[in-house]
Write a protein that holds these residues in place. Structure first.
Motif, PDB file in Angstrom:
ATOM      1  N   GLY A  95      44.090  38.500  43.070  1.00 32.01           N
ATOM      2  CA  GLY A  95      44.255  37.563  41.956  1.00 32.01           C
ATOM      3  C   GLY A  95      44.145  36.097  42.342  1.00 32.01           C
ATOM      4  N   VAL A  96      43.658  35.804  43.554  1.00 31.20           N
ATOM      5  CA  VAL A  96      43.525  34.401  43.954  1.00 31.20           C
ATOM      6  C   VAL A  96      42.193  33.854  43.455  1.00 31.20           C
ATOM      7  N   LYS A  97      42.212  32.641  42.925  1.00 26.51           N
ATOM      8  CA  LYS A  97      40.977  32.013  42.455  1.00 26.51           C
ATOM      9  C   LYS A  97      40.715  30.711  43.205  1.00 26.51           C
ATOM     10  N   PHE A  98      39.429  30.456  43.444  1.00 27.38           N
ATOM     11  CA  PHE A  98      39.036  29.163  44.012  1.00 27.38           C
ATOM     12  C   PHE A  98      39.182  28.079  42.947  1.00 27.38           C
ATOM     13  N   HIS A  99      39.138  26.840  43.350  1.00 27.17           N
ATOM     14  CA  HIS A  99      39.274  25.729  42.405  1.00 27.17           C
ATOM     15  C   HIS A  99      38.186  25.732  41.332  1.00 27.17           C
ATOM     16  N   ASN A 100      37.050  26.331  41.653  1.00 23.12           N
ATOM     17  CA  ASN A 100      35.976  26.375  40.655  1.00 23.12           C
ATOM     18  C   ASN A 100      36.065  27.630  39.784  1.00 23.12           C
ATOM     19  N   GLY A 101      37.111  28.415  39.958  1.00 28.67           N
ATOM     20  CA  GLY A 101      37.320  29.578  39.103  1.00 28.67           C
ATOM     21  C   GLY A 101      36.823  30.885  39.687  1.00 28.67           C
ATOM     22  N   ALA A 102      36.041  30.817  40.760  1.00 27.05           N
ATOM     23  CA  ALA A 102      35.523  32.053  41.357  1.00 27.05           C
ATOM     24  C   ALA A 102      36.672  32.849  41.975  1.00 27.05           C
ATOM     25  N   ALA A 103      36.593  34.176  41.864  1.00 27.72           N
ATOM     26  CA  ALA A 103      37.648  35.019  42.417  1.00 27.72           C
ATOM     27  C   ALA A 103      37.457  35.171  43.916  1.00 27.72           C
ATOM     28  N   PHE A 104      38.589  35.242  44.627  1.00 30.45           N
ATOM     29  CA  PHE A 104      38.549  35.387  46.082  1.00 30.45           C
ATOM     30  C   PHE A 104      38.489  36.863  46.463  1.00 30.45           C
ATOM     31  N   ILE A 161      40.700  28.974  60.393  1.00 32.97           N
ATOM     32  CA  ILE A 161      39.455  28.898  59.622  1.00 32.97           C
ATOM     33  C   ILE A 161      39.758  28.821  58.125  1.00 32.97           C
ATOM     34  N   SER A 162      39.375  27.716  57.502  1.00 35.61           N
ATOM     35  CA  SER A 162      39.560  27.544  56.067  1.00 35.61           C
ATOM     36  C   SER A 162      38.547  28.385  55.308  1.00 35.61           C
ATOM     37  N   ILE A 163      39.075  29.143  54.343  1.00 36.07           N
ATOM     38  CA  ILE A 163      38.189  30.052  53.609  1.00 36.07           C
ATOM     39  C   ILE A 163      37.513  29.313  52.451  1.00 36.07           C
ATOM     40  N   ILE A 164      36.192  29.452  52.360  1.00 37.13           N
ATOM     41  CA  ILE A 164      35.449  28.839  51.257  1.00 37.13           C
ATOM     42  C   ILE A 164      34.837  29.931  50.380  1.00 37.13           C
ATOM     43  N   ASP A 165      34.407  29.522  49.208  1.00 37.29           N
ATOM     44  CA  ASP A 165      33.752  30.422  48.257  1.00 37.29           C
ATOM     45  C   ASP A 165      32.385  30.831  48.820  1.00 37.29           C
ATOM     46  N   SER A 166      32.078  32.126  48.771  1.00 35.31           N
ATOM     47  CA  SER A 166      30.834  32.609  49.373  1.00 35.31           C
ATOM     48  C   SER A 166      29.597  31.966  48.738  1.00 35.31           C
TER      49      SER A 166
END
Lengths: 532, 325
Positions: A95-104, A161-166
């Motif tokens: 249920g975690v979302k990136f700041h742009n709304g994409a699901a993690f 390592i900071s996780i980014i949106d794929s």
């Protein structure tokens, strides 16, 4: 250029407090923070640099997070465990979302690792934590990380390592700097960056963890310590890091301002050359002829350690902002051994040891160190030189800018060998894994295996090497830690290095703000809280 | 005139070339950037990778050749630390510095010139002595100390002005600057005065010397004898004659204001080029240091050329020939 050395700082606070000028109150929802430096990039994978990393944790999350004492705590992974000798399994948070709304999901982890290891033009890559690992997606919320050999520190590495949106796996560093790609899952989102001037972040309302209290935080880089203090007193900013030592007593006694202090893991140490070969020009007999390093003899190293009055350095040179050290870690921090205490000052015993070692007549020594790199570095070195002169070692000091020092320290001598006989330098464990200082400074130098890159004095003990290697190959974390503590005990009792002190990190804020601090001297904005 | 300009430009190219050679070889003697860049916890091959990627594994003459060929096409290399072209980093920070330097110069002229004229006209008056005494202080007080004192008085004690930073900016006539907003003006006033103080003193002293020299000349006596008002004598006869040396000096001083605003920028956390360069020197970000020094040399060359041309415009006796003055 020596601006930092001149500190009419006492005047700032003295003058200010004499008039009892009070702090203006800032809005409770916005916080302005003055930091000593700013990140070199908004790309969390661009440079493995302390300030970049501590800022990245505000906007991004990692699979594993570190608390203020670098203990590992769940981040985007809720749990992790070894599934066999070579593989770790991470269960991801749902249920975690990136700041742009994409699901993690697990795909983002794989994409992140792919990008982070290969950022073009990186001045210090994160590849160190990723190379040699294979990432396998088991399902959307499970990932397995395997290594060729058993490796207990995969969770520590993953905390870096900071996780980014794929979707941004191919994004450039510039895309992150301009905000096109800078979407994380952290407590804040990045709103504005004017390099050198200010950095603005706002609260991420859909953050998965404890939400921060501030709507916005404005970060101002103010490199001059006295200006930072003045900005806090004048009410321009609400919170500062690294109070100039001379300002501290006055700031602490001021009403309306709270000072936070904690012993940090930044260690200042002395390293003494301990092999016959080569003979260096920095130890000479009374006729100025170079002689082999007396510090090959453990009694001489111990004599030096006993002759250093660490408490006097803490009280008089550091204004109380240091804690005498007897090992790499401060108390309460990973890798700390209860068996080791800082050596107490004992000049008589030191003289006896020196006589036993056959140097009763003394010798001449030149000590080297960086100037302006660590708090009061030149003055500490000068104090130590005086203490050693009292012991009968006629000591002189040579300091130089850090950029010159580190090259000569590492490979300034013939055949690119370390140049100095006695040198002072600093160390802080950035990785949060207890074997780190042992691998870097204590293990026999074995370049191709990555052992001993910071071992510049030739210390070598097969038993210690074995303890370090066994610990680093054991998937049983507790057993590994026991091995590291034993290795630390042996190495410190043999004076592989002479710890001097741990610096005390300082912060200050207007009343009503509290800061949860630990052994790290960097500032973590999400630990700045409003007093309830 | 045209011949003069062309000749000067050619000379400038030679100066730039020699400067680049000196700067590049000197900076390569200092330390090793890899020690400052690569995190010590990295694996050994990381150090080699950075050395290779940044071309530091090449001999110095090859590095210099690469730099030179790049420079001819306007590329002075990428910053080691920021990974971006050194020139664009300098260009981004430059507006803040030039805005600070311009304000400082402006303050120096509007304060220094009248005071200098006054002191020159009444050399023995109490006012003149106070002005001259003050100018000695202005020249001898260290910038950083004064900066800190200003912060204590105006920010900490009185609370009138913000301590540090640039404040809000606004765009006017296509120029983004903090002098177009009230907040920006409040931010710039202390650093600008701090930076200008030395220059104010210099303008006062130059002006006074000029005034005393010119006032003793025959044409002034003659103008007096003609019964002209002293207002008119100052405006029409004195000022044009003392302005030439002042303009010469100020043009060059503008260069030094830009090049050496570093201390003021550090104290007031002004986001200009100075802070960038200090950090670059400390961290051995060679491309930025080299680019900046070449940039400053160019700045001085251009300012010198402008001064020489202005000279000819202001003083008809000066003929520009072959760069001799």
């Amino acid at each position: 250029m020596k601006i930092t050395k001149l500190k009419p700082a006492i005047l700032v606070t003295a003058l200010a407090s004499s008039l009892g000028f009070l702090v203006g109150t800032a809005s409770a929802d916005n916080l302005t923070v003055a930091l000593a430096a700013e990140p070199t990039s908004m790309d969390p994978h661009y440079q493995n640099l302390t300030i970049n990393n501590s800022f990245a944790t505000q906007v991004y999350s990692a699979l594993v997070l570190q608390d203020v004492n670098q203990n590992l705590i769940p981040g985007l992974a809720i749990s992790w465990k070894p599934v066999d000798d070579n593989t770790w399994e991470f269960k991801l948070r749902s249920g975690v979302k990136f700041h742009n709304g994409a699901a993690f999901s697990a795909e983002d982890v794989v994409a992140t690792m792919q990008r982070a290891a290969n950022v073009p033009n990186s001045p210090s890559s994160f590849g160190t934590f990723i190379k040699g690992k294979t990432f396998e997606v088991i399902d959307d919320l499970t990932i397995q990380v395997s290594t060729e050999k058993p490796y207990p520190f995969t969770p520590n590495d993953m905390s870096r390592i900071s996780i980014i949106d794929s979707a941004f796996v191919d994004a450039t560093t510039e895309d992150f700097n301009t905000g096109v790609a800078s979407f994380g899952t952290g407590p804040f989102t990045l709103t504005k960056w004017l390099p050198g001037d200010l950095l603005e972040i706002k609260r991420n309302d859909s953050y998965w963890g404890t939400k921060v209290e501030w709507d916005n935080i404005i970060i101002r880089p103010i490199s001059d310590g006295t200006t930072r203090t003045a900005a806090l007193i004048a009410g321009d900013v609400d919170f500062i890091e690294r109070v100039a030592p001379a300002d501290l007593p006055n700031l602490a006694s001021r009403s309306g301002i709270t000072v936070f202090k904690s012993v940090s893991n930044r260690l200042l140490y002395l390293t003494l050359h301990m092999t016959d070969d080569p003979i260096k020009p920095y130890v000479t007999d009374s006729n100025d002829n170079p002689i082999t390093s007396p510090f090959k003899d453990i009694r001489m190293r111990k004599a030096v350690s006993l002759a250093i009055n660490r408490q006097a350095i803490a009280d008089r040179v550091m204004d109380g902002l240091s804690a005498p050290a007897g090992q790499f870690s401060p108390k309460g921090y990973i890798g700390y051994s209860d068996n080791l205490k800082p050596d107490s000052y004992d000049l008589d015993r030191a003289k006896e040891l020196m006589a036993e070692a056959g140097y009763a007549d003394g010798f001449k020594l030149t000590m080297h160190g960086p100037a302006g790199r660590y708090s009061n570095d030149t003055r500490i070195l000068e104090a130590i030189a005086q203490m050693l002169s009292r012991l009968g070692i006629d000591t002189s000091v040579e300091t130089m800018p850090a950029s010159v020092f580190f090259k000569r320290f590492a490979r300034g001598g013939p055949d690119k060998k370390p140049e100095f006989t006695a040198a002072m330098s600093g160390y802080a464990n950035g990785s949060g894994e207890p074997s780190h200082p042992l691998r870097i400074f204590i293990h026999t130098k074995q370049k191709e295996r990555g052992y001993g890159p910071g071992n510049r004095n030739g210390y070598s003990n097969a038993e210690v090497d074995k303890l370090i290697e066994d610990g680093r190959a054991s998937m049983d974390i507790a057993m590994g830690e026991a091995a590291f503590i034993k290795a630390t005990d042996i190495a410190m009792k043999e004076y592989a290095l002479l710890p001097i002190h741990h610096e005390v990190a300082t912060w200050a804020a207007r009343d009503g703000i509290i800061y949860e601090h630990g052994a790290l001297d960097s500032t973590f904005l999400h630990y700045i809280r409003a007093q309830k | 005139m045209l011949g003069f300009v062309i000749r000067r430009l050619l000379q400038s190219v030679v100066v730039l070339f020699i400067m680049s050679l000196i700067v590049f070889s000197m900076i390569n003697l200092v330390g090793d950037p890899v020690d400052m860049l690569v995190n010590p916890e990295s694996l050994p091959d990381e150090i080699e990778r950075v050395r290779r990627d940044f071309g530091l594994d090449q001999p110095v003459h090859i590095q210099y050749w690469k730099f030179l060929t790049g420079a001819l096409s306007g590329d002075l290399g990428n910053s080691f630390i920021f990974g971006r072209p050194a020139l664009s980093l300098i260009a981004e920070r430059f507006p803040a510095t030039i805005e600070l330097a311009t304000c400082a110069l402006f303050i120096a002229v509007i304060v220094g010139l009248p005071l200098g004229i006054y002191a020159g006209l009444n050399p023995n008056g109490l006012g003149a002595r106070m002005i001259m005494g003050g100018s000695v202080l202005g020249i001898s007080i260290p910038t950083f100390w004064l900066g800190l004192m200003m912060i204590i008085v105006f920010s900490v004690l009185l609370g009138w002005l913000p301590v540090a930073g640039r404040g809000d900016t606004a765009v006017f006539l296509g120029i983004e600057s903090s002098i177009f907003t009230v907040d920006g003006l409040r931010h710039i006033i202390m650093p600008a005065i701090n930076l200008s103080l030395f220059k104010i003193s210099m303008v006062i002293r130059l002006t006074r010397a000029g005034v005393e020299e010119v006032m003793a000349l025959d044409f002034i006596k003659f103008a007096r004898a003609r019964g002209l008002s002293s207002q008119r004598i100052i405006r029409s006869h004195l000022l044009p004659n003392i302005l030439i040396p002042i303009i010469t000096v100020l043009a060059i001083e503008f260069g030094t204001l830009i090049a050496f605003a570093t201390v003021t920028e550090s104290i007031f956390a002004w986001p200009g080029v100075g802070k960038l360069v200090i950090d670059a020197i400390v961290n051995l970000d060679r491309p930025i240091v080299v680019a900046y020094l070449l940039f400053v040399v160019t700045l001085f060359l251009v300012l010198n050329l402008i001064v020489d041309i202005l000279y000819a415009a202001l003083d008809p006796r000066v003929r520009l020939q072959g760069g001799r003055e």
